[in-house]
Motif scaffolding. Structure first.
Motif, mmCIF file in Angstrom:
data_model
loop_
_atom_site.group_PDB
_atom_site.id
_atom_site.type_symbol
_atom_site.label_atom_id
_atom_site.label_comp_id
_atom_site.label_asym_id
_atom_site.label_seq_id
_atom_site.Cartn_x
_atom_site.Cartn_y
_atom_site.Cartn_z
ATOM 1 N N ASP A 172 -0.190 4.300 7.323
ATOM 2 C CA ASP A 172 0.535 5.513 7.717
ATOM 3 C C ASP A 172 1.543 5.233 8.831
ATOM 4 O OD1 ASP A 172 -0.601 7.272 5.862
ATOM 5 O OD2 ASP A 172 -2.357 7.602 7.127
ATOM 6 N N VAL A 173 1.177 4.358 9.754
ATOM 7 C CA VAL A 173 2.100 3.986 10.839
ATOM 8 C C VAL A 173 3.313 3.247 10.266
ATOM 9 C CG1 VAL A 173 2.360 2.591 12.931
ATOM 10 C CG2 VAL A 173 0.234 3.853 12.527
ATOM 11 N N ILE A 174 3.063 2.334 9.339
ATOM 12 C CA ILE A 174 4.155 1.580 8.714
ATOM 13 C C ILE A 174 5.063 2.513 7.921
ATOM 14 C CG2 ILE A 174 4.694 -0.230 7.021
ATOM 15 C CD1 ILE A 174 1.999 -1.552 7.811
ATOM 16 N N ARG A 175 4.471 3.458 7.209
ATOM 17 C CA ARG A 175 5.272 4.408 6.430
ATOM 18 C C ARG A 175 6.112 5.303 7.324
ATOM 19 N NH1 ARG A 175 1.118 6.297 1.521
ATOM 20 N NH2 ARG A 175 1.168 4.286 0.404
ATOM 21 N N GLN A 176 5.577 5.683 8.473
ATOM 22 C CA GLN A 176 6.354 6.499 9.412
ATOM 23 C C GLN A 176 7.579 5.747 9.907
ATOM 24 O OE1 GLN A 176 3.632 7.708 12.487
ATOM 25 N NE2 GLN A 176 2.469 9.079 11.148
ATOM 26 N N ARG A 177 7.433 4.436 10.084
ATOM 27 C CA ARG A 177 8.546 3.643 10.613
ATOM 28 C C ARG A 177 9.573 3.304 9.539
ATOM 29 N NH1 ARG A 177 8.909 -0.781 15.237
ATOM 30 N NH2 ARG A 177 7.621 0.826 16.178
ATOM 31 N N PHE A 178 9.098 2.955 8.336
ATOM 32 C CA PHE A 178 10.012 2.465 7.309
ATOM 33 C C PHE A 178 10.242 3.455 6.163
ATOM 34 C CE2 PHE A 178 8.163 -1.362 9.256
ATOM 35 C CZ PHE A 178 9.329 -1.989 9.675
ATOM 36 N N GLY A 179 9.491 4.547 6.139
ATOM 37 C CA GLY A 179 9.663 5.523 5.089
ATOM 38 C C GLY A 179 8.974 5.120 3.800
ATOM 39 N N THR A 180 9.074 5.987 2.801
ATOM 40 C CA THR A 180 8.444 5.732 1.502
ATOM 41 C C THR A 180 9.446 5.824 0.360
ATOM 42 O OG1 THR A 180 7.865 8.084 1.315
ATOM 43 C CG2 THR A 180 6.210 6.621 2.282
ATOM 44 N N GLN A 181 10.725 5.832 0.710
ATOM 45 C CA GLN A 181 11.765 5.960 -0.312
ATOM 46 C C GLN A 181 12.514 4.659 -0.551
ATOM 47 O OE1 GLN A 181 11.883 8.907 -1.953
ATOM 48 N NE2 GLN A 181 10.167 9.417 -0.600
ATOM 49 N N GLY A 182 11.899 3.533 -0.173
ATOM 50 C CA GLY A 182 12.551 2.238 -0.344
ATOM 51 C C GLY A 182 12.907 1.633 0.996
ATOM 52 N N VAL A 183 12.927 0.324 1.063
ATOM 53 C CA VAL A 183 13.177 -0.378 2.335
ATOM 54 C C VAL A 183 14.396 -1.290 2.229
ATOM 55 C CG1 VAL A 183 10.787 -0.282 3.117
ATOM 56 C CG2 VAL A 183 11.514 -2.166 1.642
ATOM 57 N N GLU A 184 15.314 -0.959 1.345
ATOM 58 C CA GLU A 184 16.486 -1.799 1.141
ATOM 59 C C GLU A 184 17.236 -2.000 2.456
ATOM 60 O OE1 GLU A 184 20.447 -2.030 -1.752
ATOM 61 O OE2 GLU A 184 18.972 -0.414 -1.994
ATOM 62 N N GLY A 185 17.526 -3.269 2.761
ATOM 63 C CA GLY A 185 18.222 -3.612 3.986
ATOM 64 C C GLY A 185 17.314 -3.843 5.172
ATOM 65 N N ARG A 186 16.010 -3.569 5.007
ATOM 66 C CA ARG A 186 15.073 -3.728 6.124
ATOM 67 C C ARG A 186 13.955 -4.724 5.796
ATOM 68 N NH1 ARG A 186 13.460 2.003 8.681
ATOM 69 N NH2 ARG A 186 13.091 0.588 10.455
ATOM 70 N N GLU A 187 14.141 -5.448 4.696
ATOM 71 C CA GLU A 187 13.076 -6.343 4.228
ATOM 72 C C GLU A 187 12.707 -7.425 5.234
ATOM 73 O OE1 GLU A 187 15.465 -5.064 0.542
ATOM 74 O OE2 GLU A 187 15.863 -5.704 2.611
ATOM 75 N N GLU A 188 13.663 -7.856 6.057
ATOM 76 C CA GLU A 188 13.408 -8.946 7.002
ATOM 77 C C GLU A 188 12.854 -8.462 8.340
ATOM 78 O OE1 GLU A 188 13.611 -12.150 6.445
ATOM 79 O OE2 GLU A 188 14.380 -11.964 4.393
ATOM 80 N N GLU A 189 12.795 -7.142 8.542
ATOM 81 C CA GLU A 189 12.247 -6.637 9.798
ATOM 82 C C GLU A 189 10.763 -6.984 9.909
ATOM 83 O OE1 GLU A 189 13.143 -2.628 11.004
ATOM 84 O OE2 GLU A 189 15.014 -2.627 9.840
ATOM 85 N N THR A 190 10.330 -7.275 11.116
ATOM 86 C CA THR A 190 8.946 -7.710 11.321
ATOM 87 C C THR A 190 8.062 -6.576 11.826
ATOM 88 O OG1 THR A 190 9.414 -8.436 13.580
ATOM 89 C CG2 THR A 190 9.692 -10.062 11.806
ATOM 90 N N LEU A 191 6.758 -6.800 11.726
ATOM 91 C CA LEU A 191 5.764 -5.812 12.167
ATOM 92 C C LEU A 191 5.257 -6.181 13.556
ATOM 93 C CD1 LEU A 191 3.734 -5.455 8.847
ATOM 94 C CD2 LEU A 191 5.777 -4.235 9.538
ATOM 95 N N ASP A 192 6.188 -6.356 14.493
ATOM 96 C CA ASP A 192 5.815 -6.787 15.834
ATOM 97 C C ASP A 192 5.081 -5.708 16.622
ATOM 98 O OD1 ASP A 192 7.935 -5.104 16.160
ATOM 99 O OD2 ASP A 192 9.257 -6.557 17.132
ATOM 100 N N PHE A 193 4.957 -4.520 16.040
ATOM 101 C CA PHE A 193 4.232 -3.430 16.691
ATOM 102 C C PHE A 193 2.750 -3.420 16.308
ATOM 103 C CE2 PHE A 193 6.290 -2.105 12.817
ATOM 104 C CZ PHE A 193 5.315 -1.418 12.113
ATOM 105 N N ILE A 194 2.328 -4.375 15.464
ATOM 106 C CA ILE A 194 0.922 -4.481 15.062
ATOM 107 C C ILE A 194 0.343 -5.785 15.610
ATOM 108 C CG2 ILE A 194 -0.703 -4.573 13.140
ATOM 109 C CD1 ILE A 194 1.296 -3.060 11.456
#
Length: 471
Positions: A172-194
Protein backbone atom coordinates in the motif's frame (compact mmCIF):
# COMPACT_ATOMS: atom_id res chain seq x y z
CA UNK A 1 -10.46 -25.40 26.33
CA UNK A 2 -14.09 -26.13 26.97
CA UNK A 3 -15.20 -29.60 27.95
CA UNK A 4 -17.56 -31.41 25.62
CA UNK A 5 -20.70 -33.05 26.93
CA UNK A 6 -19.47 -36.58 26.28
CA UNK A 7 -15.89 -35.93 27.47
CA UNK A 8 -14.60 -37.12 24.10
CA UNK A 9 -11.71 -34.64 24.29
CA UNK A 10 -9.26 -34.66 27.17
CA UNK A 11 -9.32 -31.24 28.84
CA UNK A 12 -6.90 -31.33 31.74
CA UNK A 13 -4.08 -28.83 31.12
CA UNK A 14 -1.54 -31.23 32.58
CA UNK A 15 -2.55 -34.19 30.43
CA UNK A 16 -4.01 -32.65 27.25
CA UNK A 17 -2.03 -33.59 24.13
CA UNK A 18 -1.32 -30.80 21.66
CA UNK A 19 -2.93 -30.76 18.24
CA UNK A 20 -1.63 -28.40 15.51
CA UNK A 21 -3.54 -27.89 12.24
CA UNK A 22 -1.22 -27.18 9.29
CA UNK A 23 -2.57 -25.88 5.97
CA UNK A 24 -0.54 -25.95 2.73
CA UNK A 25 -0.96 -23.80 -0.37
CA UNK A 26 -1.35 -26.73 -2.80
CA UNK A 27 0.41 -25.30 -5.85
CA UNK A 28 3.97 -25.06 -7.12
CA UNK A 29 6.65 -26.02 -4.64
CA UNK A 30 4.89 -24.57 -1.57
CA UNK A 31 3.82 -27.84 0.02
CA UNK A 32 7.25 -29.45 0.36
CA UNK A 33 8.98 -26.90 2.63
CA UNK A 34 5.90 -26.64 4.85
CA UNK A 35 5.75 -30.42 5.22
CA UNK A 36 9.50 -30.57 5.94
CA UNK A 37 9.00 -27.87 8.56
CA UNK A 38 6.10 -29.83 10.07
CA UNK A 39 8.19 -32.99 10.15
CA UNK A 40 10.99 -31.16 11.94
CA UNK A 41 8.56 -29.77 14.50
CA UNK A 42 7.07 -33.23 14.95
CA UNK A 43 10.43 -34.92 15.43
CA UNK A 44 11.59 -32.16 17.80
CA UNK A 45 8.59 -32.69 20.08
CA UNK A 46 9.46 -34.95 22.98
CA UNK A 47 7.17 -37.95 23.60
CA UNK A 48 6.04 -36.29 26.82
CA UNK A 49 4.62 -33.35 24.86
CA UNK A 50 2.40 -35.72 22.87
CA UNK A 51 2.02 -33.36 19.91
CA UNK A 52 -0.20 -34.27 16.95
CA UNK A 53 0.00 -32.54 13.58
CA UNK A 54 -2.85 -32.66 11.07
CA UNK A 55 -1.63 -31.66 7.60
CA UNK A 56 -4.31 -30.36 5.21
CA UNK A 57 -4.05 -29.99 1.44
CA UNK A 58 -5.88 -30.89 -1.77
CA UNK A 59 -6.02 -34.49 -3.06
CA UNK A 60 -3.39 -33.94 -5.78
CA UNK A 61 -1.09 -32.17 -3.36
CA UNK A 62 -1.47 -34.90 -0.72
CA UNK A 63 -0.77 -37.55 -3.35
CA UNK A 64 2.45 -35.78 -4.32
CA UNK A 65 3.63 -35.07 -0.77
CA UNK A 66 2.61 -38.46 0.64
CA UNK A 67 3.29 -40.78 -2.34
CA UNK A 68 2.55 -43.95 -0.41
CA UNK A 69 -0.96 -42.62 0.23
CA UNK A 70 -0.51 -43.49 3.89
CA UNK A 71 -2.95 -41.91 6.32
CA UNK A 72 -0.02 -41.34 8.65
CA UNK A 73 3.20 -39.68 7.57
CA UNK A 74 5.74 -42.42 6.94
CA UNK A 75 8.62 -40.63 8.65
CA UNK A 76 6.72 -39.76 11.81
CA UNK A 77 3.66 -42.04 11.92
CA UNK A 78 2.72 -41.08 15.46
CA UNK A 79 2.93 -37.35 14.88
CA UNK A 80 1.48 -36.44 11.49
CA UNK A 81 -1.70 -37.36 9.68
CA UNK A 82 -2.76 -35.92 6.35
CA UNK A 83 -6.28 -34.82 5.45
CA UNK A 84 -7.74 -33.78 2.12
CA UNK A 85 -9.55 -30.50 1.55
CA UNK A 86 -11.65 -29.86 -1.52
CA UNK A 87 -9.81 -28.36 -4.48
CA UNK A 88 -12.98 -26.63 -5.67
CA UNK A 89 -13.26 -28.57 -8.92
CA UNK A 90 -16.80 -29.87 -9.58
CA UNK A 91 -17.09 -33.37 -11.01
CA UNK A 92 -16.38 -33.57 -14.74
CA UNK A 93 -15.22 -29.94 -14.70
CA UNK A 94 -13.57 -28.88 -17.97
CA UNK A 95 -10.73 -26.38 -17.64
CA UNK A 96 -10.74 -23.34 -19.91
CA UNK A 97 -6.95 -23.20 -20.16
CA UNK A 98 -6.23 -20.34 -17.74
CA UNK A 99 -3.24 -21.41 -15.59
CA UNK A 100 -4.69 -19.51 -12.62
CA UNK A 101 -8.03 -21.28 -12.88
CA UNK A 102 -7.15 -24.03 -10.41
CA UNK A 103 -5.96 -21.50 -7.84
CA UNK A 104 -9.15 -19.49 -8.15
CA UNK A 105 -11.35 -22.59 -7.76
CA UNK A 106 -9.39 -23.68 -4.70
CA UNK A 107 -9.56 -20.28 -3.02
CA UNK A 108 -13.30 -20.02 -3.69
CA UNK A 109 -13.82 -23.41 -2.05
CA UNK A 110 -11.46 -22.83 0.88
CA UNK A 111 -13.00 -19.47 1.77
CA UNK A 112 -16.55 -20.82 1.72
CA UNK A 113 -18.03 -20.27 5.21
CA UNK A 114 -17.38 -23.27 7.41
CA UNK A 115 -15.35 -25.20 4.80
CA UNK A 116 -12.08 -25.38 6.72
CA UNK A 117 -13.80 -25.71 10.09
CA UNK A 118 -15.46 -28.88 8.79
CA UNK A 119 -12.17 -30.60 7.90
CA UNK A 120 -10.59 -29.51 11.18
CA UNK A 121 -13.49 -31.03 13.12
CA UNK A 122 -13.01 -34.27 11.20
CA UNK A 123 -9.36 -34.35 12.25
CA UNK A 124 -10.26 -33.53 15.84
CA UNK A 125 -12.76 -36.39 15.84
CA UNK A 126 -10.18 -38.84 14.52
CA UNK A 127 -7.26 -37.71 16.69
CA UNK A 128 -9.45 -37.22 19.75
CA UNK A 129 -7.82 -33.90 20.59
CA UNK A 130 -9.00 -30.35 19.96
CA UNK A 131 -6.81 -28.20 17.71
CA UNK A 132 -4.93 -25.61 19.76
CA UNK A 133 -3.05 -23.79 17.01
CA UNK A 134 -3.52 -23.08 13.29
CA UNK A 135 -0.35 -22.88 11.19
CA UNK A 136 -0.11 -22.50 7.43
CA UNK A 137 1.26 -20.94 4.27
CA UNK A 138 1.10 -17.14 4.38
CA UNK A 139 -0.68 -17.17 1.00
CA UNK A 140 -3.71 -18.55 2.87
CA UNK A 141 -4.59 -15.24 4.49
CA UNK A 142 -8.02 -16.55 5.55
CA UNK A 143 -6.43 -18.89 8.12
CA UNK A 144 -6.53 -15.88 10.42
CA UNK A 145 -10.33 -15.99 10.27
CA UNK A 146 -10.33 -19.72 11.00
CA UNK A 147 -8.04 -19.28 14.00
CA UNK A 148 -10.17 -16.42 15.30
CA UNK A 149 -13.33 -18.51 14.96
CA UNK A 150 -11.66 -21.37 16.84
CA UNK A 151 -10.13 -18.97 19.40
CA UNK A 152 -6.61 -20.36 18.89
CA UNK A 153 -3.30 -18.74 17.82
CA UNK A 154 -2.48 -18.28 14.12
CA UNK A 155 1.10 -18.87 12.93
CA UNK A 156 1.73 -17.81 9.33
CA UNK A 157 4.64 -19.20 7.31
CA UNK A 158 6.31 -17.21 4.53
CA UNK A 159 8.22 -19.87 2.60
CA UNK A 160 10.45 -17.54 0.62
CA UNK A 161 12.90 -14.72 1.38
CA UNK A 162 12.51 -11.74 3.66
CA UNK A 163 12.98 -9.17 0.87
CA UNK A 164 9.97 -10.44 -1.07
CA UNK A 165 7.84 -10.48 2.08
CA UNK A 166 8.83 -6.92 2.94
CA UNK A 167 7.72 -5.71 -0.50
CA UNK A 168 4.32 -7.30 0.00
CA UNK A 169 4.00 -5.77 3.47
CA UNK A 170 4.75 -2.36 1.97
CA UNK A 171 2.38 -2.80 -1.00
CA UNK A 172 0.00 0.00 0.00
CA UNK A 173 2.89 2.38 0.74
CA UNK A 174 4.48 1.59 -2.64
CA UNK A 175 1.16 2.10 -4.42
CA UNK A 176 0.66 5.46 -2.73
CA UNK A 177 4.05 6.60 -4.01
CA UNK A 178 3.97 5.17 -7.53
CA UNK A 179 0.25 4.78 -8.20
CA UNK A 180 -1.59 1.85 -9.76
CA UNK A 181 -2.05 3.16 -13.29
CA UNK A 182 1.40 2.24 -14.60
CA UNK A 183 4.95 3.28 -13.72
CA UNK A 184 6.22 4.31 -17.14
CA UNK A 185 9.28 6.53 -16.77
CA UNK A 186 9.80 5.58 -13.12
CA UNK A 187 11.08 2.03 -13.53
CA UNK A 188 14.61 2.92 -12.38
CA UNK A 189 13.51 4.69 -9.20
CA UNK A 190 14.62 2.89 -6.05
CA UNK A 191 12.79 1.92 -2.86
CA UNK A 192 15.18 3.79 -0.58
CA UNK A 193 12.28 4.51 1.78
CA UNK A 194 12.07 0.81 2.78
CA UNK A 195 14.74 -0.60 5.15
CA UNK A 196 17.05 -3.06 3.39
CA UNK A 197 15.71 -2.31 -0.11
CA UNK A 198 17.47 0.92 -1.08
CA UNK A 199 19.04 -0.63 -4.20
CA UNK A 200 15.86 -2.36 -5.38
CA UNK A 201 14.17 -0.59 -8.29
CA UNK A 202 10.51 -0.38 -9.27
CA UNK A 203 11.29 -2.62 -12.26
CA UNK A 204 12.51 -5.34 -9.85
CA UNK A 205 9.19 -5.65 -8.00
CA UNK A 206 7.01 -8.71 -8.23
CA UNK A 207 4.10 -8.31 -10.65
CA UNK A 208 0.89 -7.42 -8.90
CA UNK A 209 2.32 -4.71 -6.63
CA UNK A 210 2.40 -1.76 -9.08
CA UNK A 211 2.95 -3.56 -12.38
CA UNK A 212 1.08 -6.29 -14.22
CA UNK A 213 -2.55 -7.17 -13.57
CA UNK A 214 -3.39 -5.84 -10.11
CA UNK A 215 -6.80 -7.53 -10.33
CA UNK A 216 -5.43 -11.03 -10.91
CA UNK A 217 -6.26 -13.72 -8.37
CA UNK A 218 -2.59 -13.88 -7.26
CA UNK A 219 -2.29 -10.10 -6.86
CA UNK A 220 -5.49 -9.90 -4.82
CA UNK A 221 -4.45 -12.87 -2.67
CA UNK A 222 -1.05 -11.37 -1.83
CA UNK A 223 -2.48 -7.90 -1.22
CA UNK A 224 -5.02 -9.33 1.20
CA UNK A 225 -2.21 -11.29 2.85
CA UNK A 226 -0.18 -8.10 3.31
CA UNK A 227 -3.12 -6.47 5.09
CA UNK A 228 -4.05 -9.27 7.50
CA UNK A 229 -0.61 -10.72 8.25
CA UNK A 230 -0.17 -8.07 10.93
CA UNK A 231 -2.85 -9.92 12.94
CA UNK A 232 -0.91 -13.20 13.07
CA UNK A 233 0.39 -14.31 16.46
CA UNK A 234 3.68 -15.12 14.76
CA UNK A 235 5.21 -15.00 11.29
CA UNK A 236 7.86 -17.53 10.27
CA UNK A 237 10.21 -16.60 7.41
CA UNK A 238 12.44 -18.93 5.41
CA UNK A 239 15.59 -16.86 5.92
CA UNK A 240 18.33 -16.17 8.43
CA UNK A 241 18.42 -12.72 9.99
CA UNK A 242 22.18 -12.38 9.43
CA UNK A 243 21.74 -11.66 5.70
CA UNK A 244 19.80 -8.43 6.27
CA UNK A 245 19.39 -7.54 9.95
CA UNK A 246 17.99 -4.05 9.22
CA UNK A 247 15.15 -5.49 7.15
CA UNK A 248 14.37 -8.14 9.77
CA UNK A 249 14.37 -5.50 12.51
CA UNK A 250 11.83 -3.52 10.49
CA UNK A 251 9.58 -6.58 10.04
CA UNK A 252 9.83 -7.31 13.78
CA UNK A 253 8.48 -3.82 14.43
CA UNK A 254 5.37 -4.66 12.40
CA UNK A 255 4.52 -8.22 13.47
CA UNK A 256 3.71 -9.61 16.90
CA UNK A 257 6.52 -12.16 16.62
CA UNK A 258 8.96 -12.93 13.81
CA UNK A 259 10.84 -16.22 13.61
CA UNK A 260 13.55 -16.45 10.96
CA UNK A 261 13.95 -20.21 10.63
CA UNK A 262 15.68 -20.66 7.27
CA UNK A 263 16.54 -20.80 4.56
CA UNK A 264 14.38 -23.91 5.01
CA UNK A 265 16.03 -25.77 2.11
CA UNK A 266 19.35 -25.44 3.98
CA UNK A 267 18.15 -25.88 7.57
CA UNK A 268 15.84 -28.77 6.63
CA UNK A 269 17.24 -30.10 3.34
CA UNK A 270 15.32 -32.82 1.50
CA UNK A 271 16.52 -36.38 1.87
CA UNK A 272 19.30 -37.35 -0.51
CA UNK A 273 18.12 -39.24 -3.54
CA UNK A 274 19.89 -41.53 -5.95
CA UNK A 275 21.99 -39.76 -8.59
CA UNK A 276 20.11 -41.60 -11.34
CA UNK A 277 22.04 -40.10 -14.25
CA UNK A 278 25.54 -40.22 -12.66
CA UNK A 279 25.99 -36.46 -12.69
CA UNK A 280 28.39 -36.51 -9.76
CA UNK A 281 30.66 -39.17 -11.21
CA UNK A 282 30.85 -37.12 -14.43
CA UNK A 283 31.75 -34.02 -12.41
CA UNK A 284 34.48 -36.00 -10.63
CA UNK A 285 36.35 -36.14 -13.95
CA UNK A 286 36.30 -32.36 -14.51
CA UNK A 287 38.67 -29.62 -13.31
CA UNK A 288 37.78 -27.41 -10.36
CA UNK A 289 35.59 -24.37 -11.13
CA UNK A 290 35.37 -25.32 -14.81
CA UNK A 291 31.79 -26.55 -15.30
CA UNK A 292 28.68 -24.51 -16.15
CA UNK A 293 25.60 -25.92 -14.40
CA UNK A 294 22.25 -25.03 -16.02
CA UNK A 295 18.81 -25.53 -14.46
CA UNK A 296 15.59 -23.51 -14.28
CA UNK A 297 13.67 -25.46 -11.67
CA UNK A 298 10.36 -27.19 -12.22
CA UNK A 299 8.17 -24.26 -13.33
CA UNK A 300 10.30 -21.83 -15.36
CA UNK A 301 11.02 -22.50 -19.03
CA UNK A 302 12.94 -20.25 -21.46
CA UNK A 303 11.41 -19.65 -24.88
CA UNK A 304 12.44 -21.94 -27.79
CA UNK A 305 14.64 -19.16 -29.23
CA UNK A 306 16.36 -18.69 -25.87
CA UNK A 307 17.00 -22.41 -25.47
CA UNK A 308 18.56 -22.41 -28.95
CA UNK A 309 20.74 -19.40 -28.09
CA UNK A 310 21.80 -20.91 -24.76
CA UNK A 311 22.81 -24.17 -26.43
CA UNK A 312 24.78 -22.26 -29.08
CA UNK A 313 26.57 -20.24 -26.41
CA UNK A 314 27.49 -23.28 -24.33
CA UNK A 315 28.94 -24.98 -27.39
CA UNK A 316 30.85 -21.89 -28.51
CA UNK A 317 32.22 -21.14 -25.03
CA UNK A 318 34.38 -24.23 -24.85
CA UNK A 319 33.44 -24.70 -21.18
CA UNK A 320 32.21 -28.05 -19.92
CA UNK A 321 28.53 -27.98 -18.95
CA UNK A 322 25.90 -29.98 -17.09
CA UNK A 323 22.36 -29.09 -18.17
CA UNK A 324 19.24 -30.33 -16.38
CA UNK A 325 16.33 -29.98 -18.82
CA UNK A 326 13.11 -31.85 -19.58
CA UNK A 327 13.46 -34.30 -22.46
CA UNK A 328 10.61 -32.75 -24.46
CA UNK A 329 12.45 -29.41 -24.62
CA UNK A 330 15.49 -30.83 -26.41
CA UNK A 331 13.69 -30.33 -29.73
CA UNK A 332 14.66 -26.66 -29.45
CA UNK A 333 18.40 -27.41 -29.49
CA UNK A 334 20.46 -26.72 -32.62
CA UNK A 335 20.77 -29.66 -35.02
CA UNK A 336 23.39 -32.18 -33.83
CA UNK A 337 23.94 -30.23 -30.58
CA UNK A 338 23.77 -33.38 -28.45
CA UNK A 339 26.03 -35.40 -30.77
CA UNK A 340 28.63 -32.63 -31.03
CA UNK A 341 28.82 -32.15 -27.28
CA UNK A 342 28.95 -35.71 -25.97
CA UNK A 343 32.45 -35.10 -24.62
CA UNK A 344 32.02 -31.49 -23.65
CA UNK A 345 28.67 -31.60 -21.92
CA UNK A 346 26.12 -33.70 -20.09
CA UNK A 347 22.38 -33.19 -20.67
CA UNK A 348 20.02 -34.89 -18.20
CA UNK A 349 16.31 -34.65 -17.35
CA UNK A 350 17.10 -34.24 -13.65
CA UNK A 351 20.12 -33.57 -11.43
CA UNK A 352 20.68 -33.67 -7.64
CA UNK A 353 21.08 -29.90 -7.48
CA UNK A 354 22.37 -29.41 -3.94
CA UNK A 355 25.10 -32.01 -4.46
CA UNK A 356 25.91 -30.71 -7.96
CA UNK A 357 26.34 -27.13 -6.77
CA UNK A 358 28.50 -28.30 -3.87
CA UNK A 359 30.88 -30.13 -6.24
CA UNK A 360 34.22 -28.37 -6.67
CA UNK A 361 34.03 -28.75 -10.46
CA UNK A 362 31.06 -26.36 -10.78
CA UNK A 363 32.14 -22.76 -11.39
CA UNK A 364 28.90 -20.99 -12.36
CA UNK A 365 25.17 -21.61 -12.17
CA UNK A 366 22.81 -20.47 -14.96
CA UNK A 367 19.47 -20.17 -13.17
CA UNK A 368 16.03 -18.55 -12.98
CA UNK A 369 16.82 -16.86 -9.64
CA UNK A 370 14.27 -18.90 -7.71
CA UNK A 371 14.74 -18.40 -3.97
CA UNK A 372 15.75 -21.99 -3.22
CA UNK A 373 18.19 -22.14 -6.13
CA UNK A 374 19.70 -18.80 -5.12
CA UNK A 375 20.27 -19.82 -1.50
CA UNK A 376 21.66 -23.22 -2.53
CA UNK A 377 24.10 -21.44 -4.84
CA UNK A 378 25.20 -19.16 -2.01
CA UNK A 379 25.71 -22.15 0.28
CA UNK A 380 27.90 -23.78 -2.40
CA UNK A 381 29.84 -20.55 -3.19
CA UNK A 382 28.85 -20.66 -6.86
CA UNK A 383 28.26 -17.31 -8.67
CA UNK A 384 25.13 -17.06 -10.80
CA UNK A 385 24.00 -15.97 -14.25
CA UNK A 386 20.25 -15.51 -14.07
CA UNK A 387 17.24 -15.02 -16.30
CA UNK A 388 14.19 -14.00 -14.20
CA UNK A 389 10.76 -15.33 -15.22
CA UNK A 390 8.08 -14.50 -12.63
CA UNK A 391 7.33 -13.96 -8.95
CA UNK A 392 10.37 -12.88 -6.93
CA UNK A 393 12.89 -13.83 -9.64
CA UNK A 394 13.65 -10.23 -10.69
CA UNK A 395 13.97 -9.14 -7.07
CA UNK A 396 16.36 -12.00 -6.31
CA UNK A 397 18.34 -11.18 -9.45
CA UNK A 398 18.73 -7.60 -8.30
CA UNK A 399 19.98 -8.78 -4.89
CA UNK A 400 22.48 -11.11 -6.58
CA UNK A 401 23.79 -8.51 -9.01
CA UNK A 402 23.61 -5.12 -7.28
CA UNK A 403 23.31 -5.75 -3.53
CA UNK A 404 25.51 -8.78 -2.88
CA UNK A 405 27.49 -8.66 -6.18
CA UNK A 406 27.67 -12.44 -6.55
CA UNK A 407 26.32 -12.83 -10.06
CA UNK A 408 24.87 -11.29 -13.21
CA UNK A 409 21.42 -10.83 -14.70
CA UNK A 410 21.32 -11.58 -18.43
CA UNK A 411 21.32 -8.49 -20.63
CA UNK A 412 17.85 -7.37 -21.60
CA UNK A 413 16.23 -10.07 -19.50
CA UNK A 414 16.47 -12.75 -22.22
CA UNK A 415 19.13 -15.22 -23.31
CA UNK A 416 21.19 -14.34 -26.39
CA UNK A 417 24.29 -16.14 -27.58
CA UNK A 418 26.57 -13.13 -27.19
CA UNK A 419 25.04 -12.12 -23.86
CA UNK A 420 25.66 -15.56 -22.39
CA UNK A 421 29.22 -15.72 -23.71
CA UNK A 422 29.95 -12.31 -22.19
CA UNK A 423 28.51 -13.35 -18.82
CA UNK A 424 30.43 -16.65 -18.80
CA UNK A 425 33.65 -14.81 -19.49
CA UNK A 426 32.96 -12.29 -16.70
CA UNK A 427 32.50 -14.99 -14.09
CA UNK A 428 34.91 -17.72 -15.20
CA UNK A 429 37.74 -15.76 -16.83
CA UNK A 430 38.02 -12.28 -15.31
CA UNK A 431 38.99 -10.46 -12.14
CA UNK A 432 35.34 -9.48 -11.74
CA UNK A 433 34.48 -13.15 -11.42
CA UNK A 434 37.16 -13.61 -8.76
CA UNK A 435 35.64 -10.74 -6.79
CA UNK A 436 32.22 -12.42 -7.03
CA UNK A 437 33.72 -15.61 -5.60
CA UNK A 438 35.12 -13.62 -2.67
CA UNK A 439 31.77 -11.91 -2.08
CA UNK A 440 29.81 -15.14 -2.17
CA UNK A 441 32.25 -16.75 0.24
CA UNK A 442 31.59 -13.93 2.73
CA UNK A 443 27.85 -14.28 2.19
CA UNK A 444 28.06 -18.03 2.78
CA UNK A 445 29.78 -17.40 6.10
CA UNK A 446 26.83 -15.24 7.19
CA UNK A 447 24.36 -17.94 6.15
CA UNK A 448 26.40 -20.63 7.90
CA UNK A 449 26.35 -18.56 11.06
CA UNK A 450 22.56 -18.42 10.91
CA UNK A 451 21.94 -22.10 10.15
CA UNK A 452 24.57 -23.47 12.55
CA UNK A 453 23.32 -25.62 15.47
CA UNK A 454 23.51 -22.60 17.79
CA UNK A 455 22.63 -20.09 15.06
CA UNK A 456 19.65 -17.76 14.93
CA UNK A 457 17.54 -20.01 12.70
CA UNK A 458 17.76 -23.01 15.01
CA UNK A 459 17.18 -20.86 18.09
CA UNK A 460 14.09 -19.37 16.47
CA UNK A 461 12.88 -22.83 15.50
CA UNK A 462 12.99 -23.85 19.17
CA UNK A 463 11.11 -20.69 20.13
CA UNK A 464 8.47 -21.52 17.51
CA UNK A 465 8.01 -24.99 18.98
CA UNK A 466 7.71 -23.51 22.48
CA UNK A 467 5.04 -21.09 21.22
CA UNK A 468 3.01 -23.95 19.74
CA UNK A 469 3.26 -26.00 22.93
CA UNK A 470 2.10 -23.02 25.02
CA UNK A 471 -1.01 -22.57 22.89
Amino acid sequence: MQETNNNKFINSKETTPHHIAVFAFPFGSHGTPLLNMTRSLASSSSPQNNVHFSFFSTPNSIKSLFPKCSKNDLEFPNNIRCYEIWDGKPKEYIFKGNPLEEIELFLDAATRPGALKEVVEKAEEEVGVKVKCVMGDAFLWFLGDLAKEMEVPWISCWLSGEHALSLHVYTDVIRQRFGTQGVEGREEETLDFIPGLKKVRVKDLQEGIVTGNLDSIISKMLHKMSQVLLNANAVCISCCEELDPDLITDLKSKFSKVYTIGPLNLVMPPSKVVDTYNCLSWLDKQKANSVVYVSFGSAATPTPNELFALAEALQASGFKFLWSIKDQLKVHFPHDFLDKNRENGMVVPWAPQIEVLAHEAVGVFITHFGYNSMTESIAAEVPMIGRPFFGDHSLNGRLVEAVWEIGIQVEGGVFTKQGILKSLHQILSSDEGKKMKENIKSLKELVNKGVAPNGSSNKNFKLLLELELKA
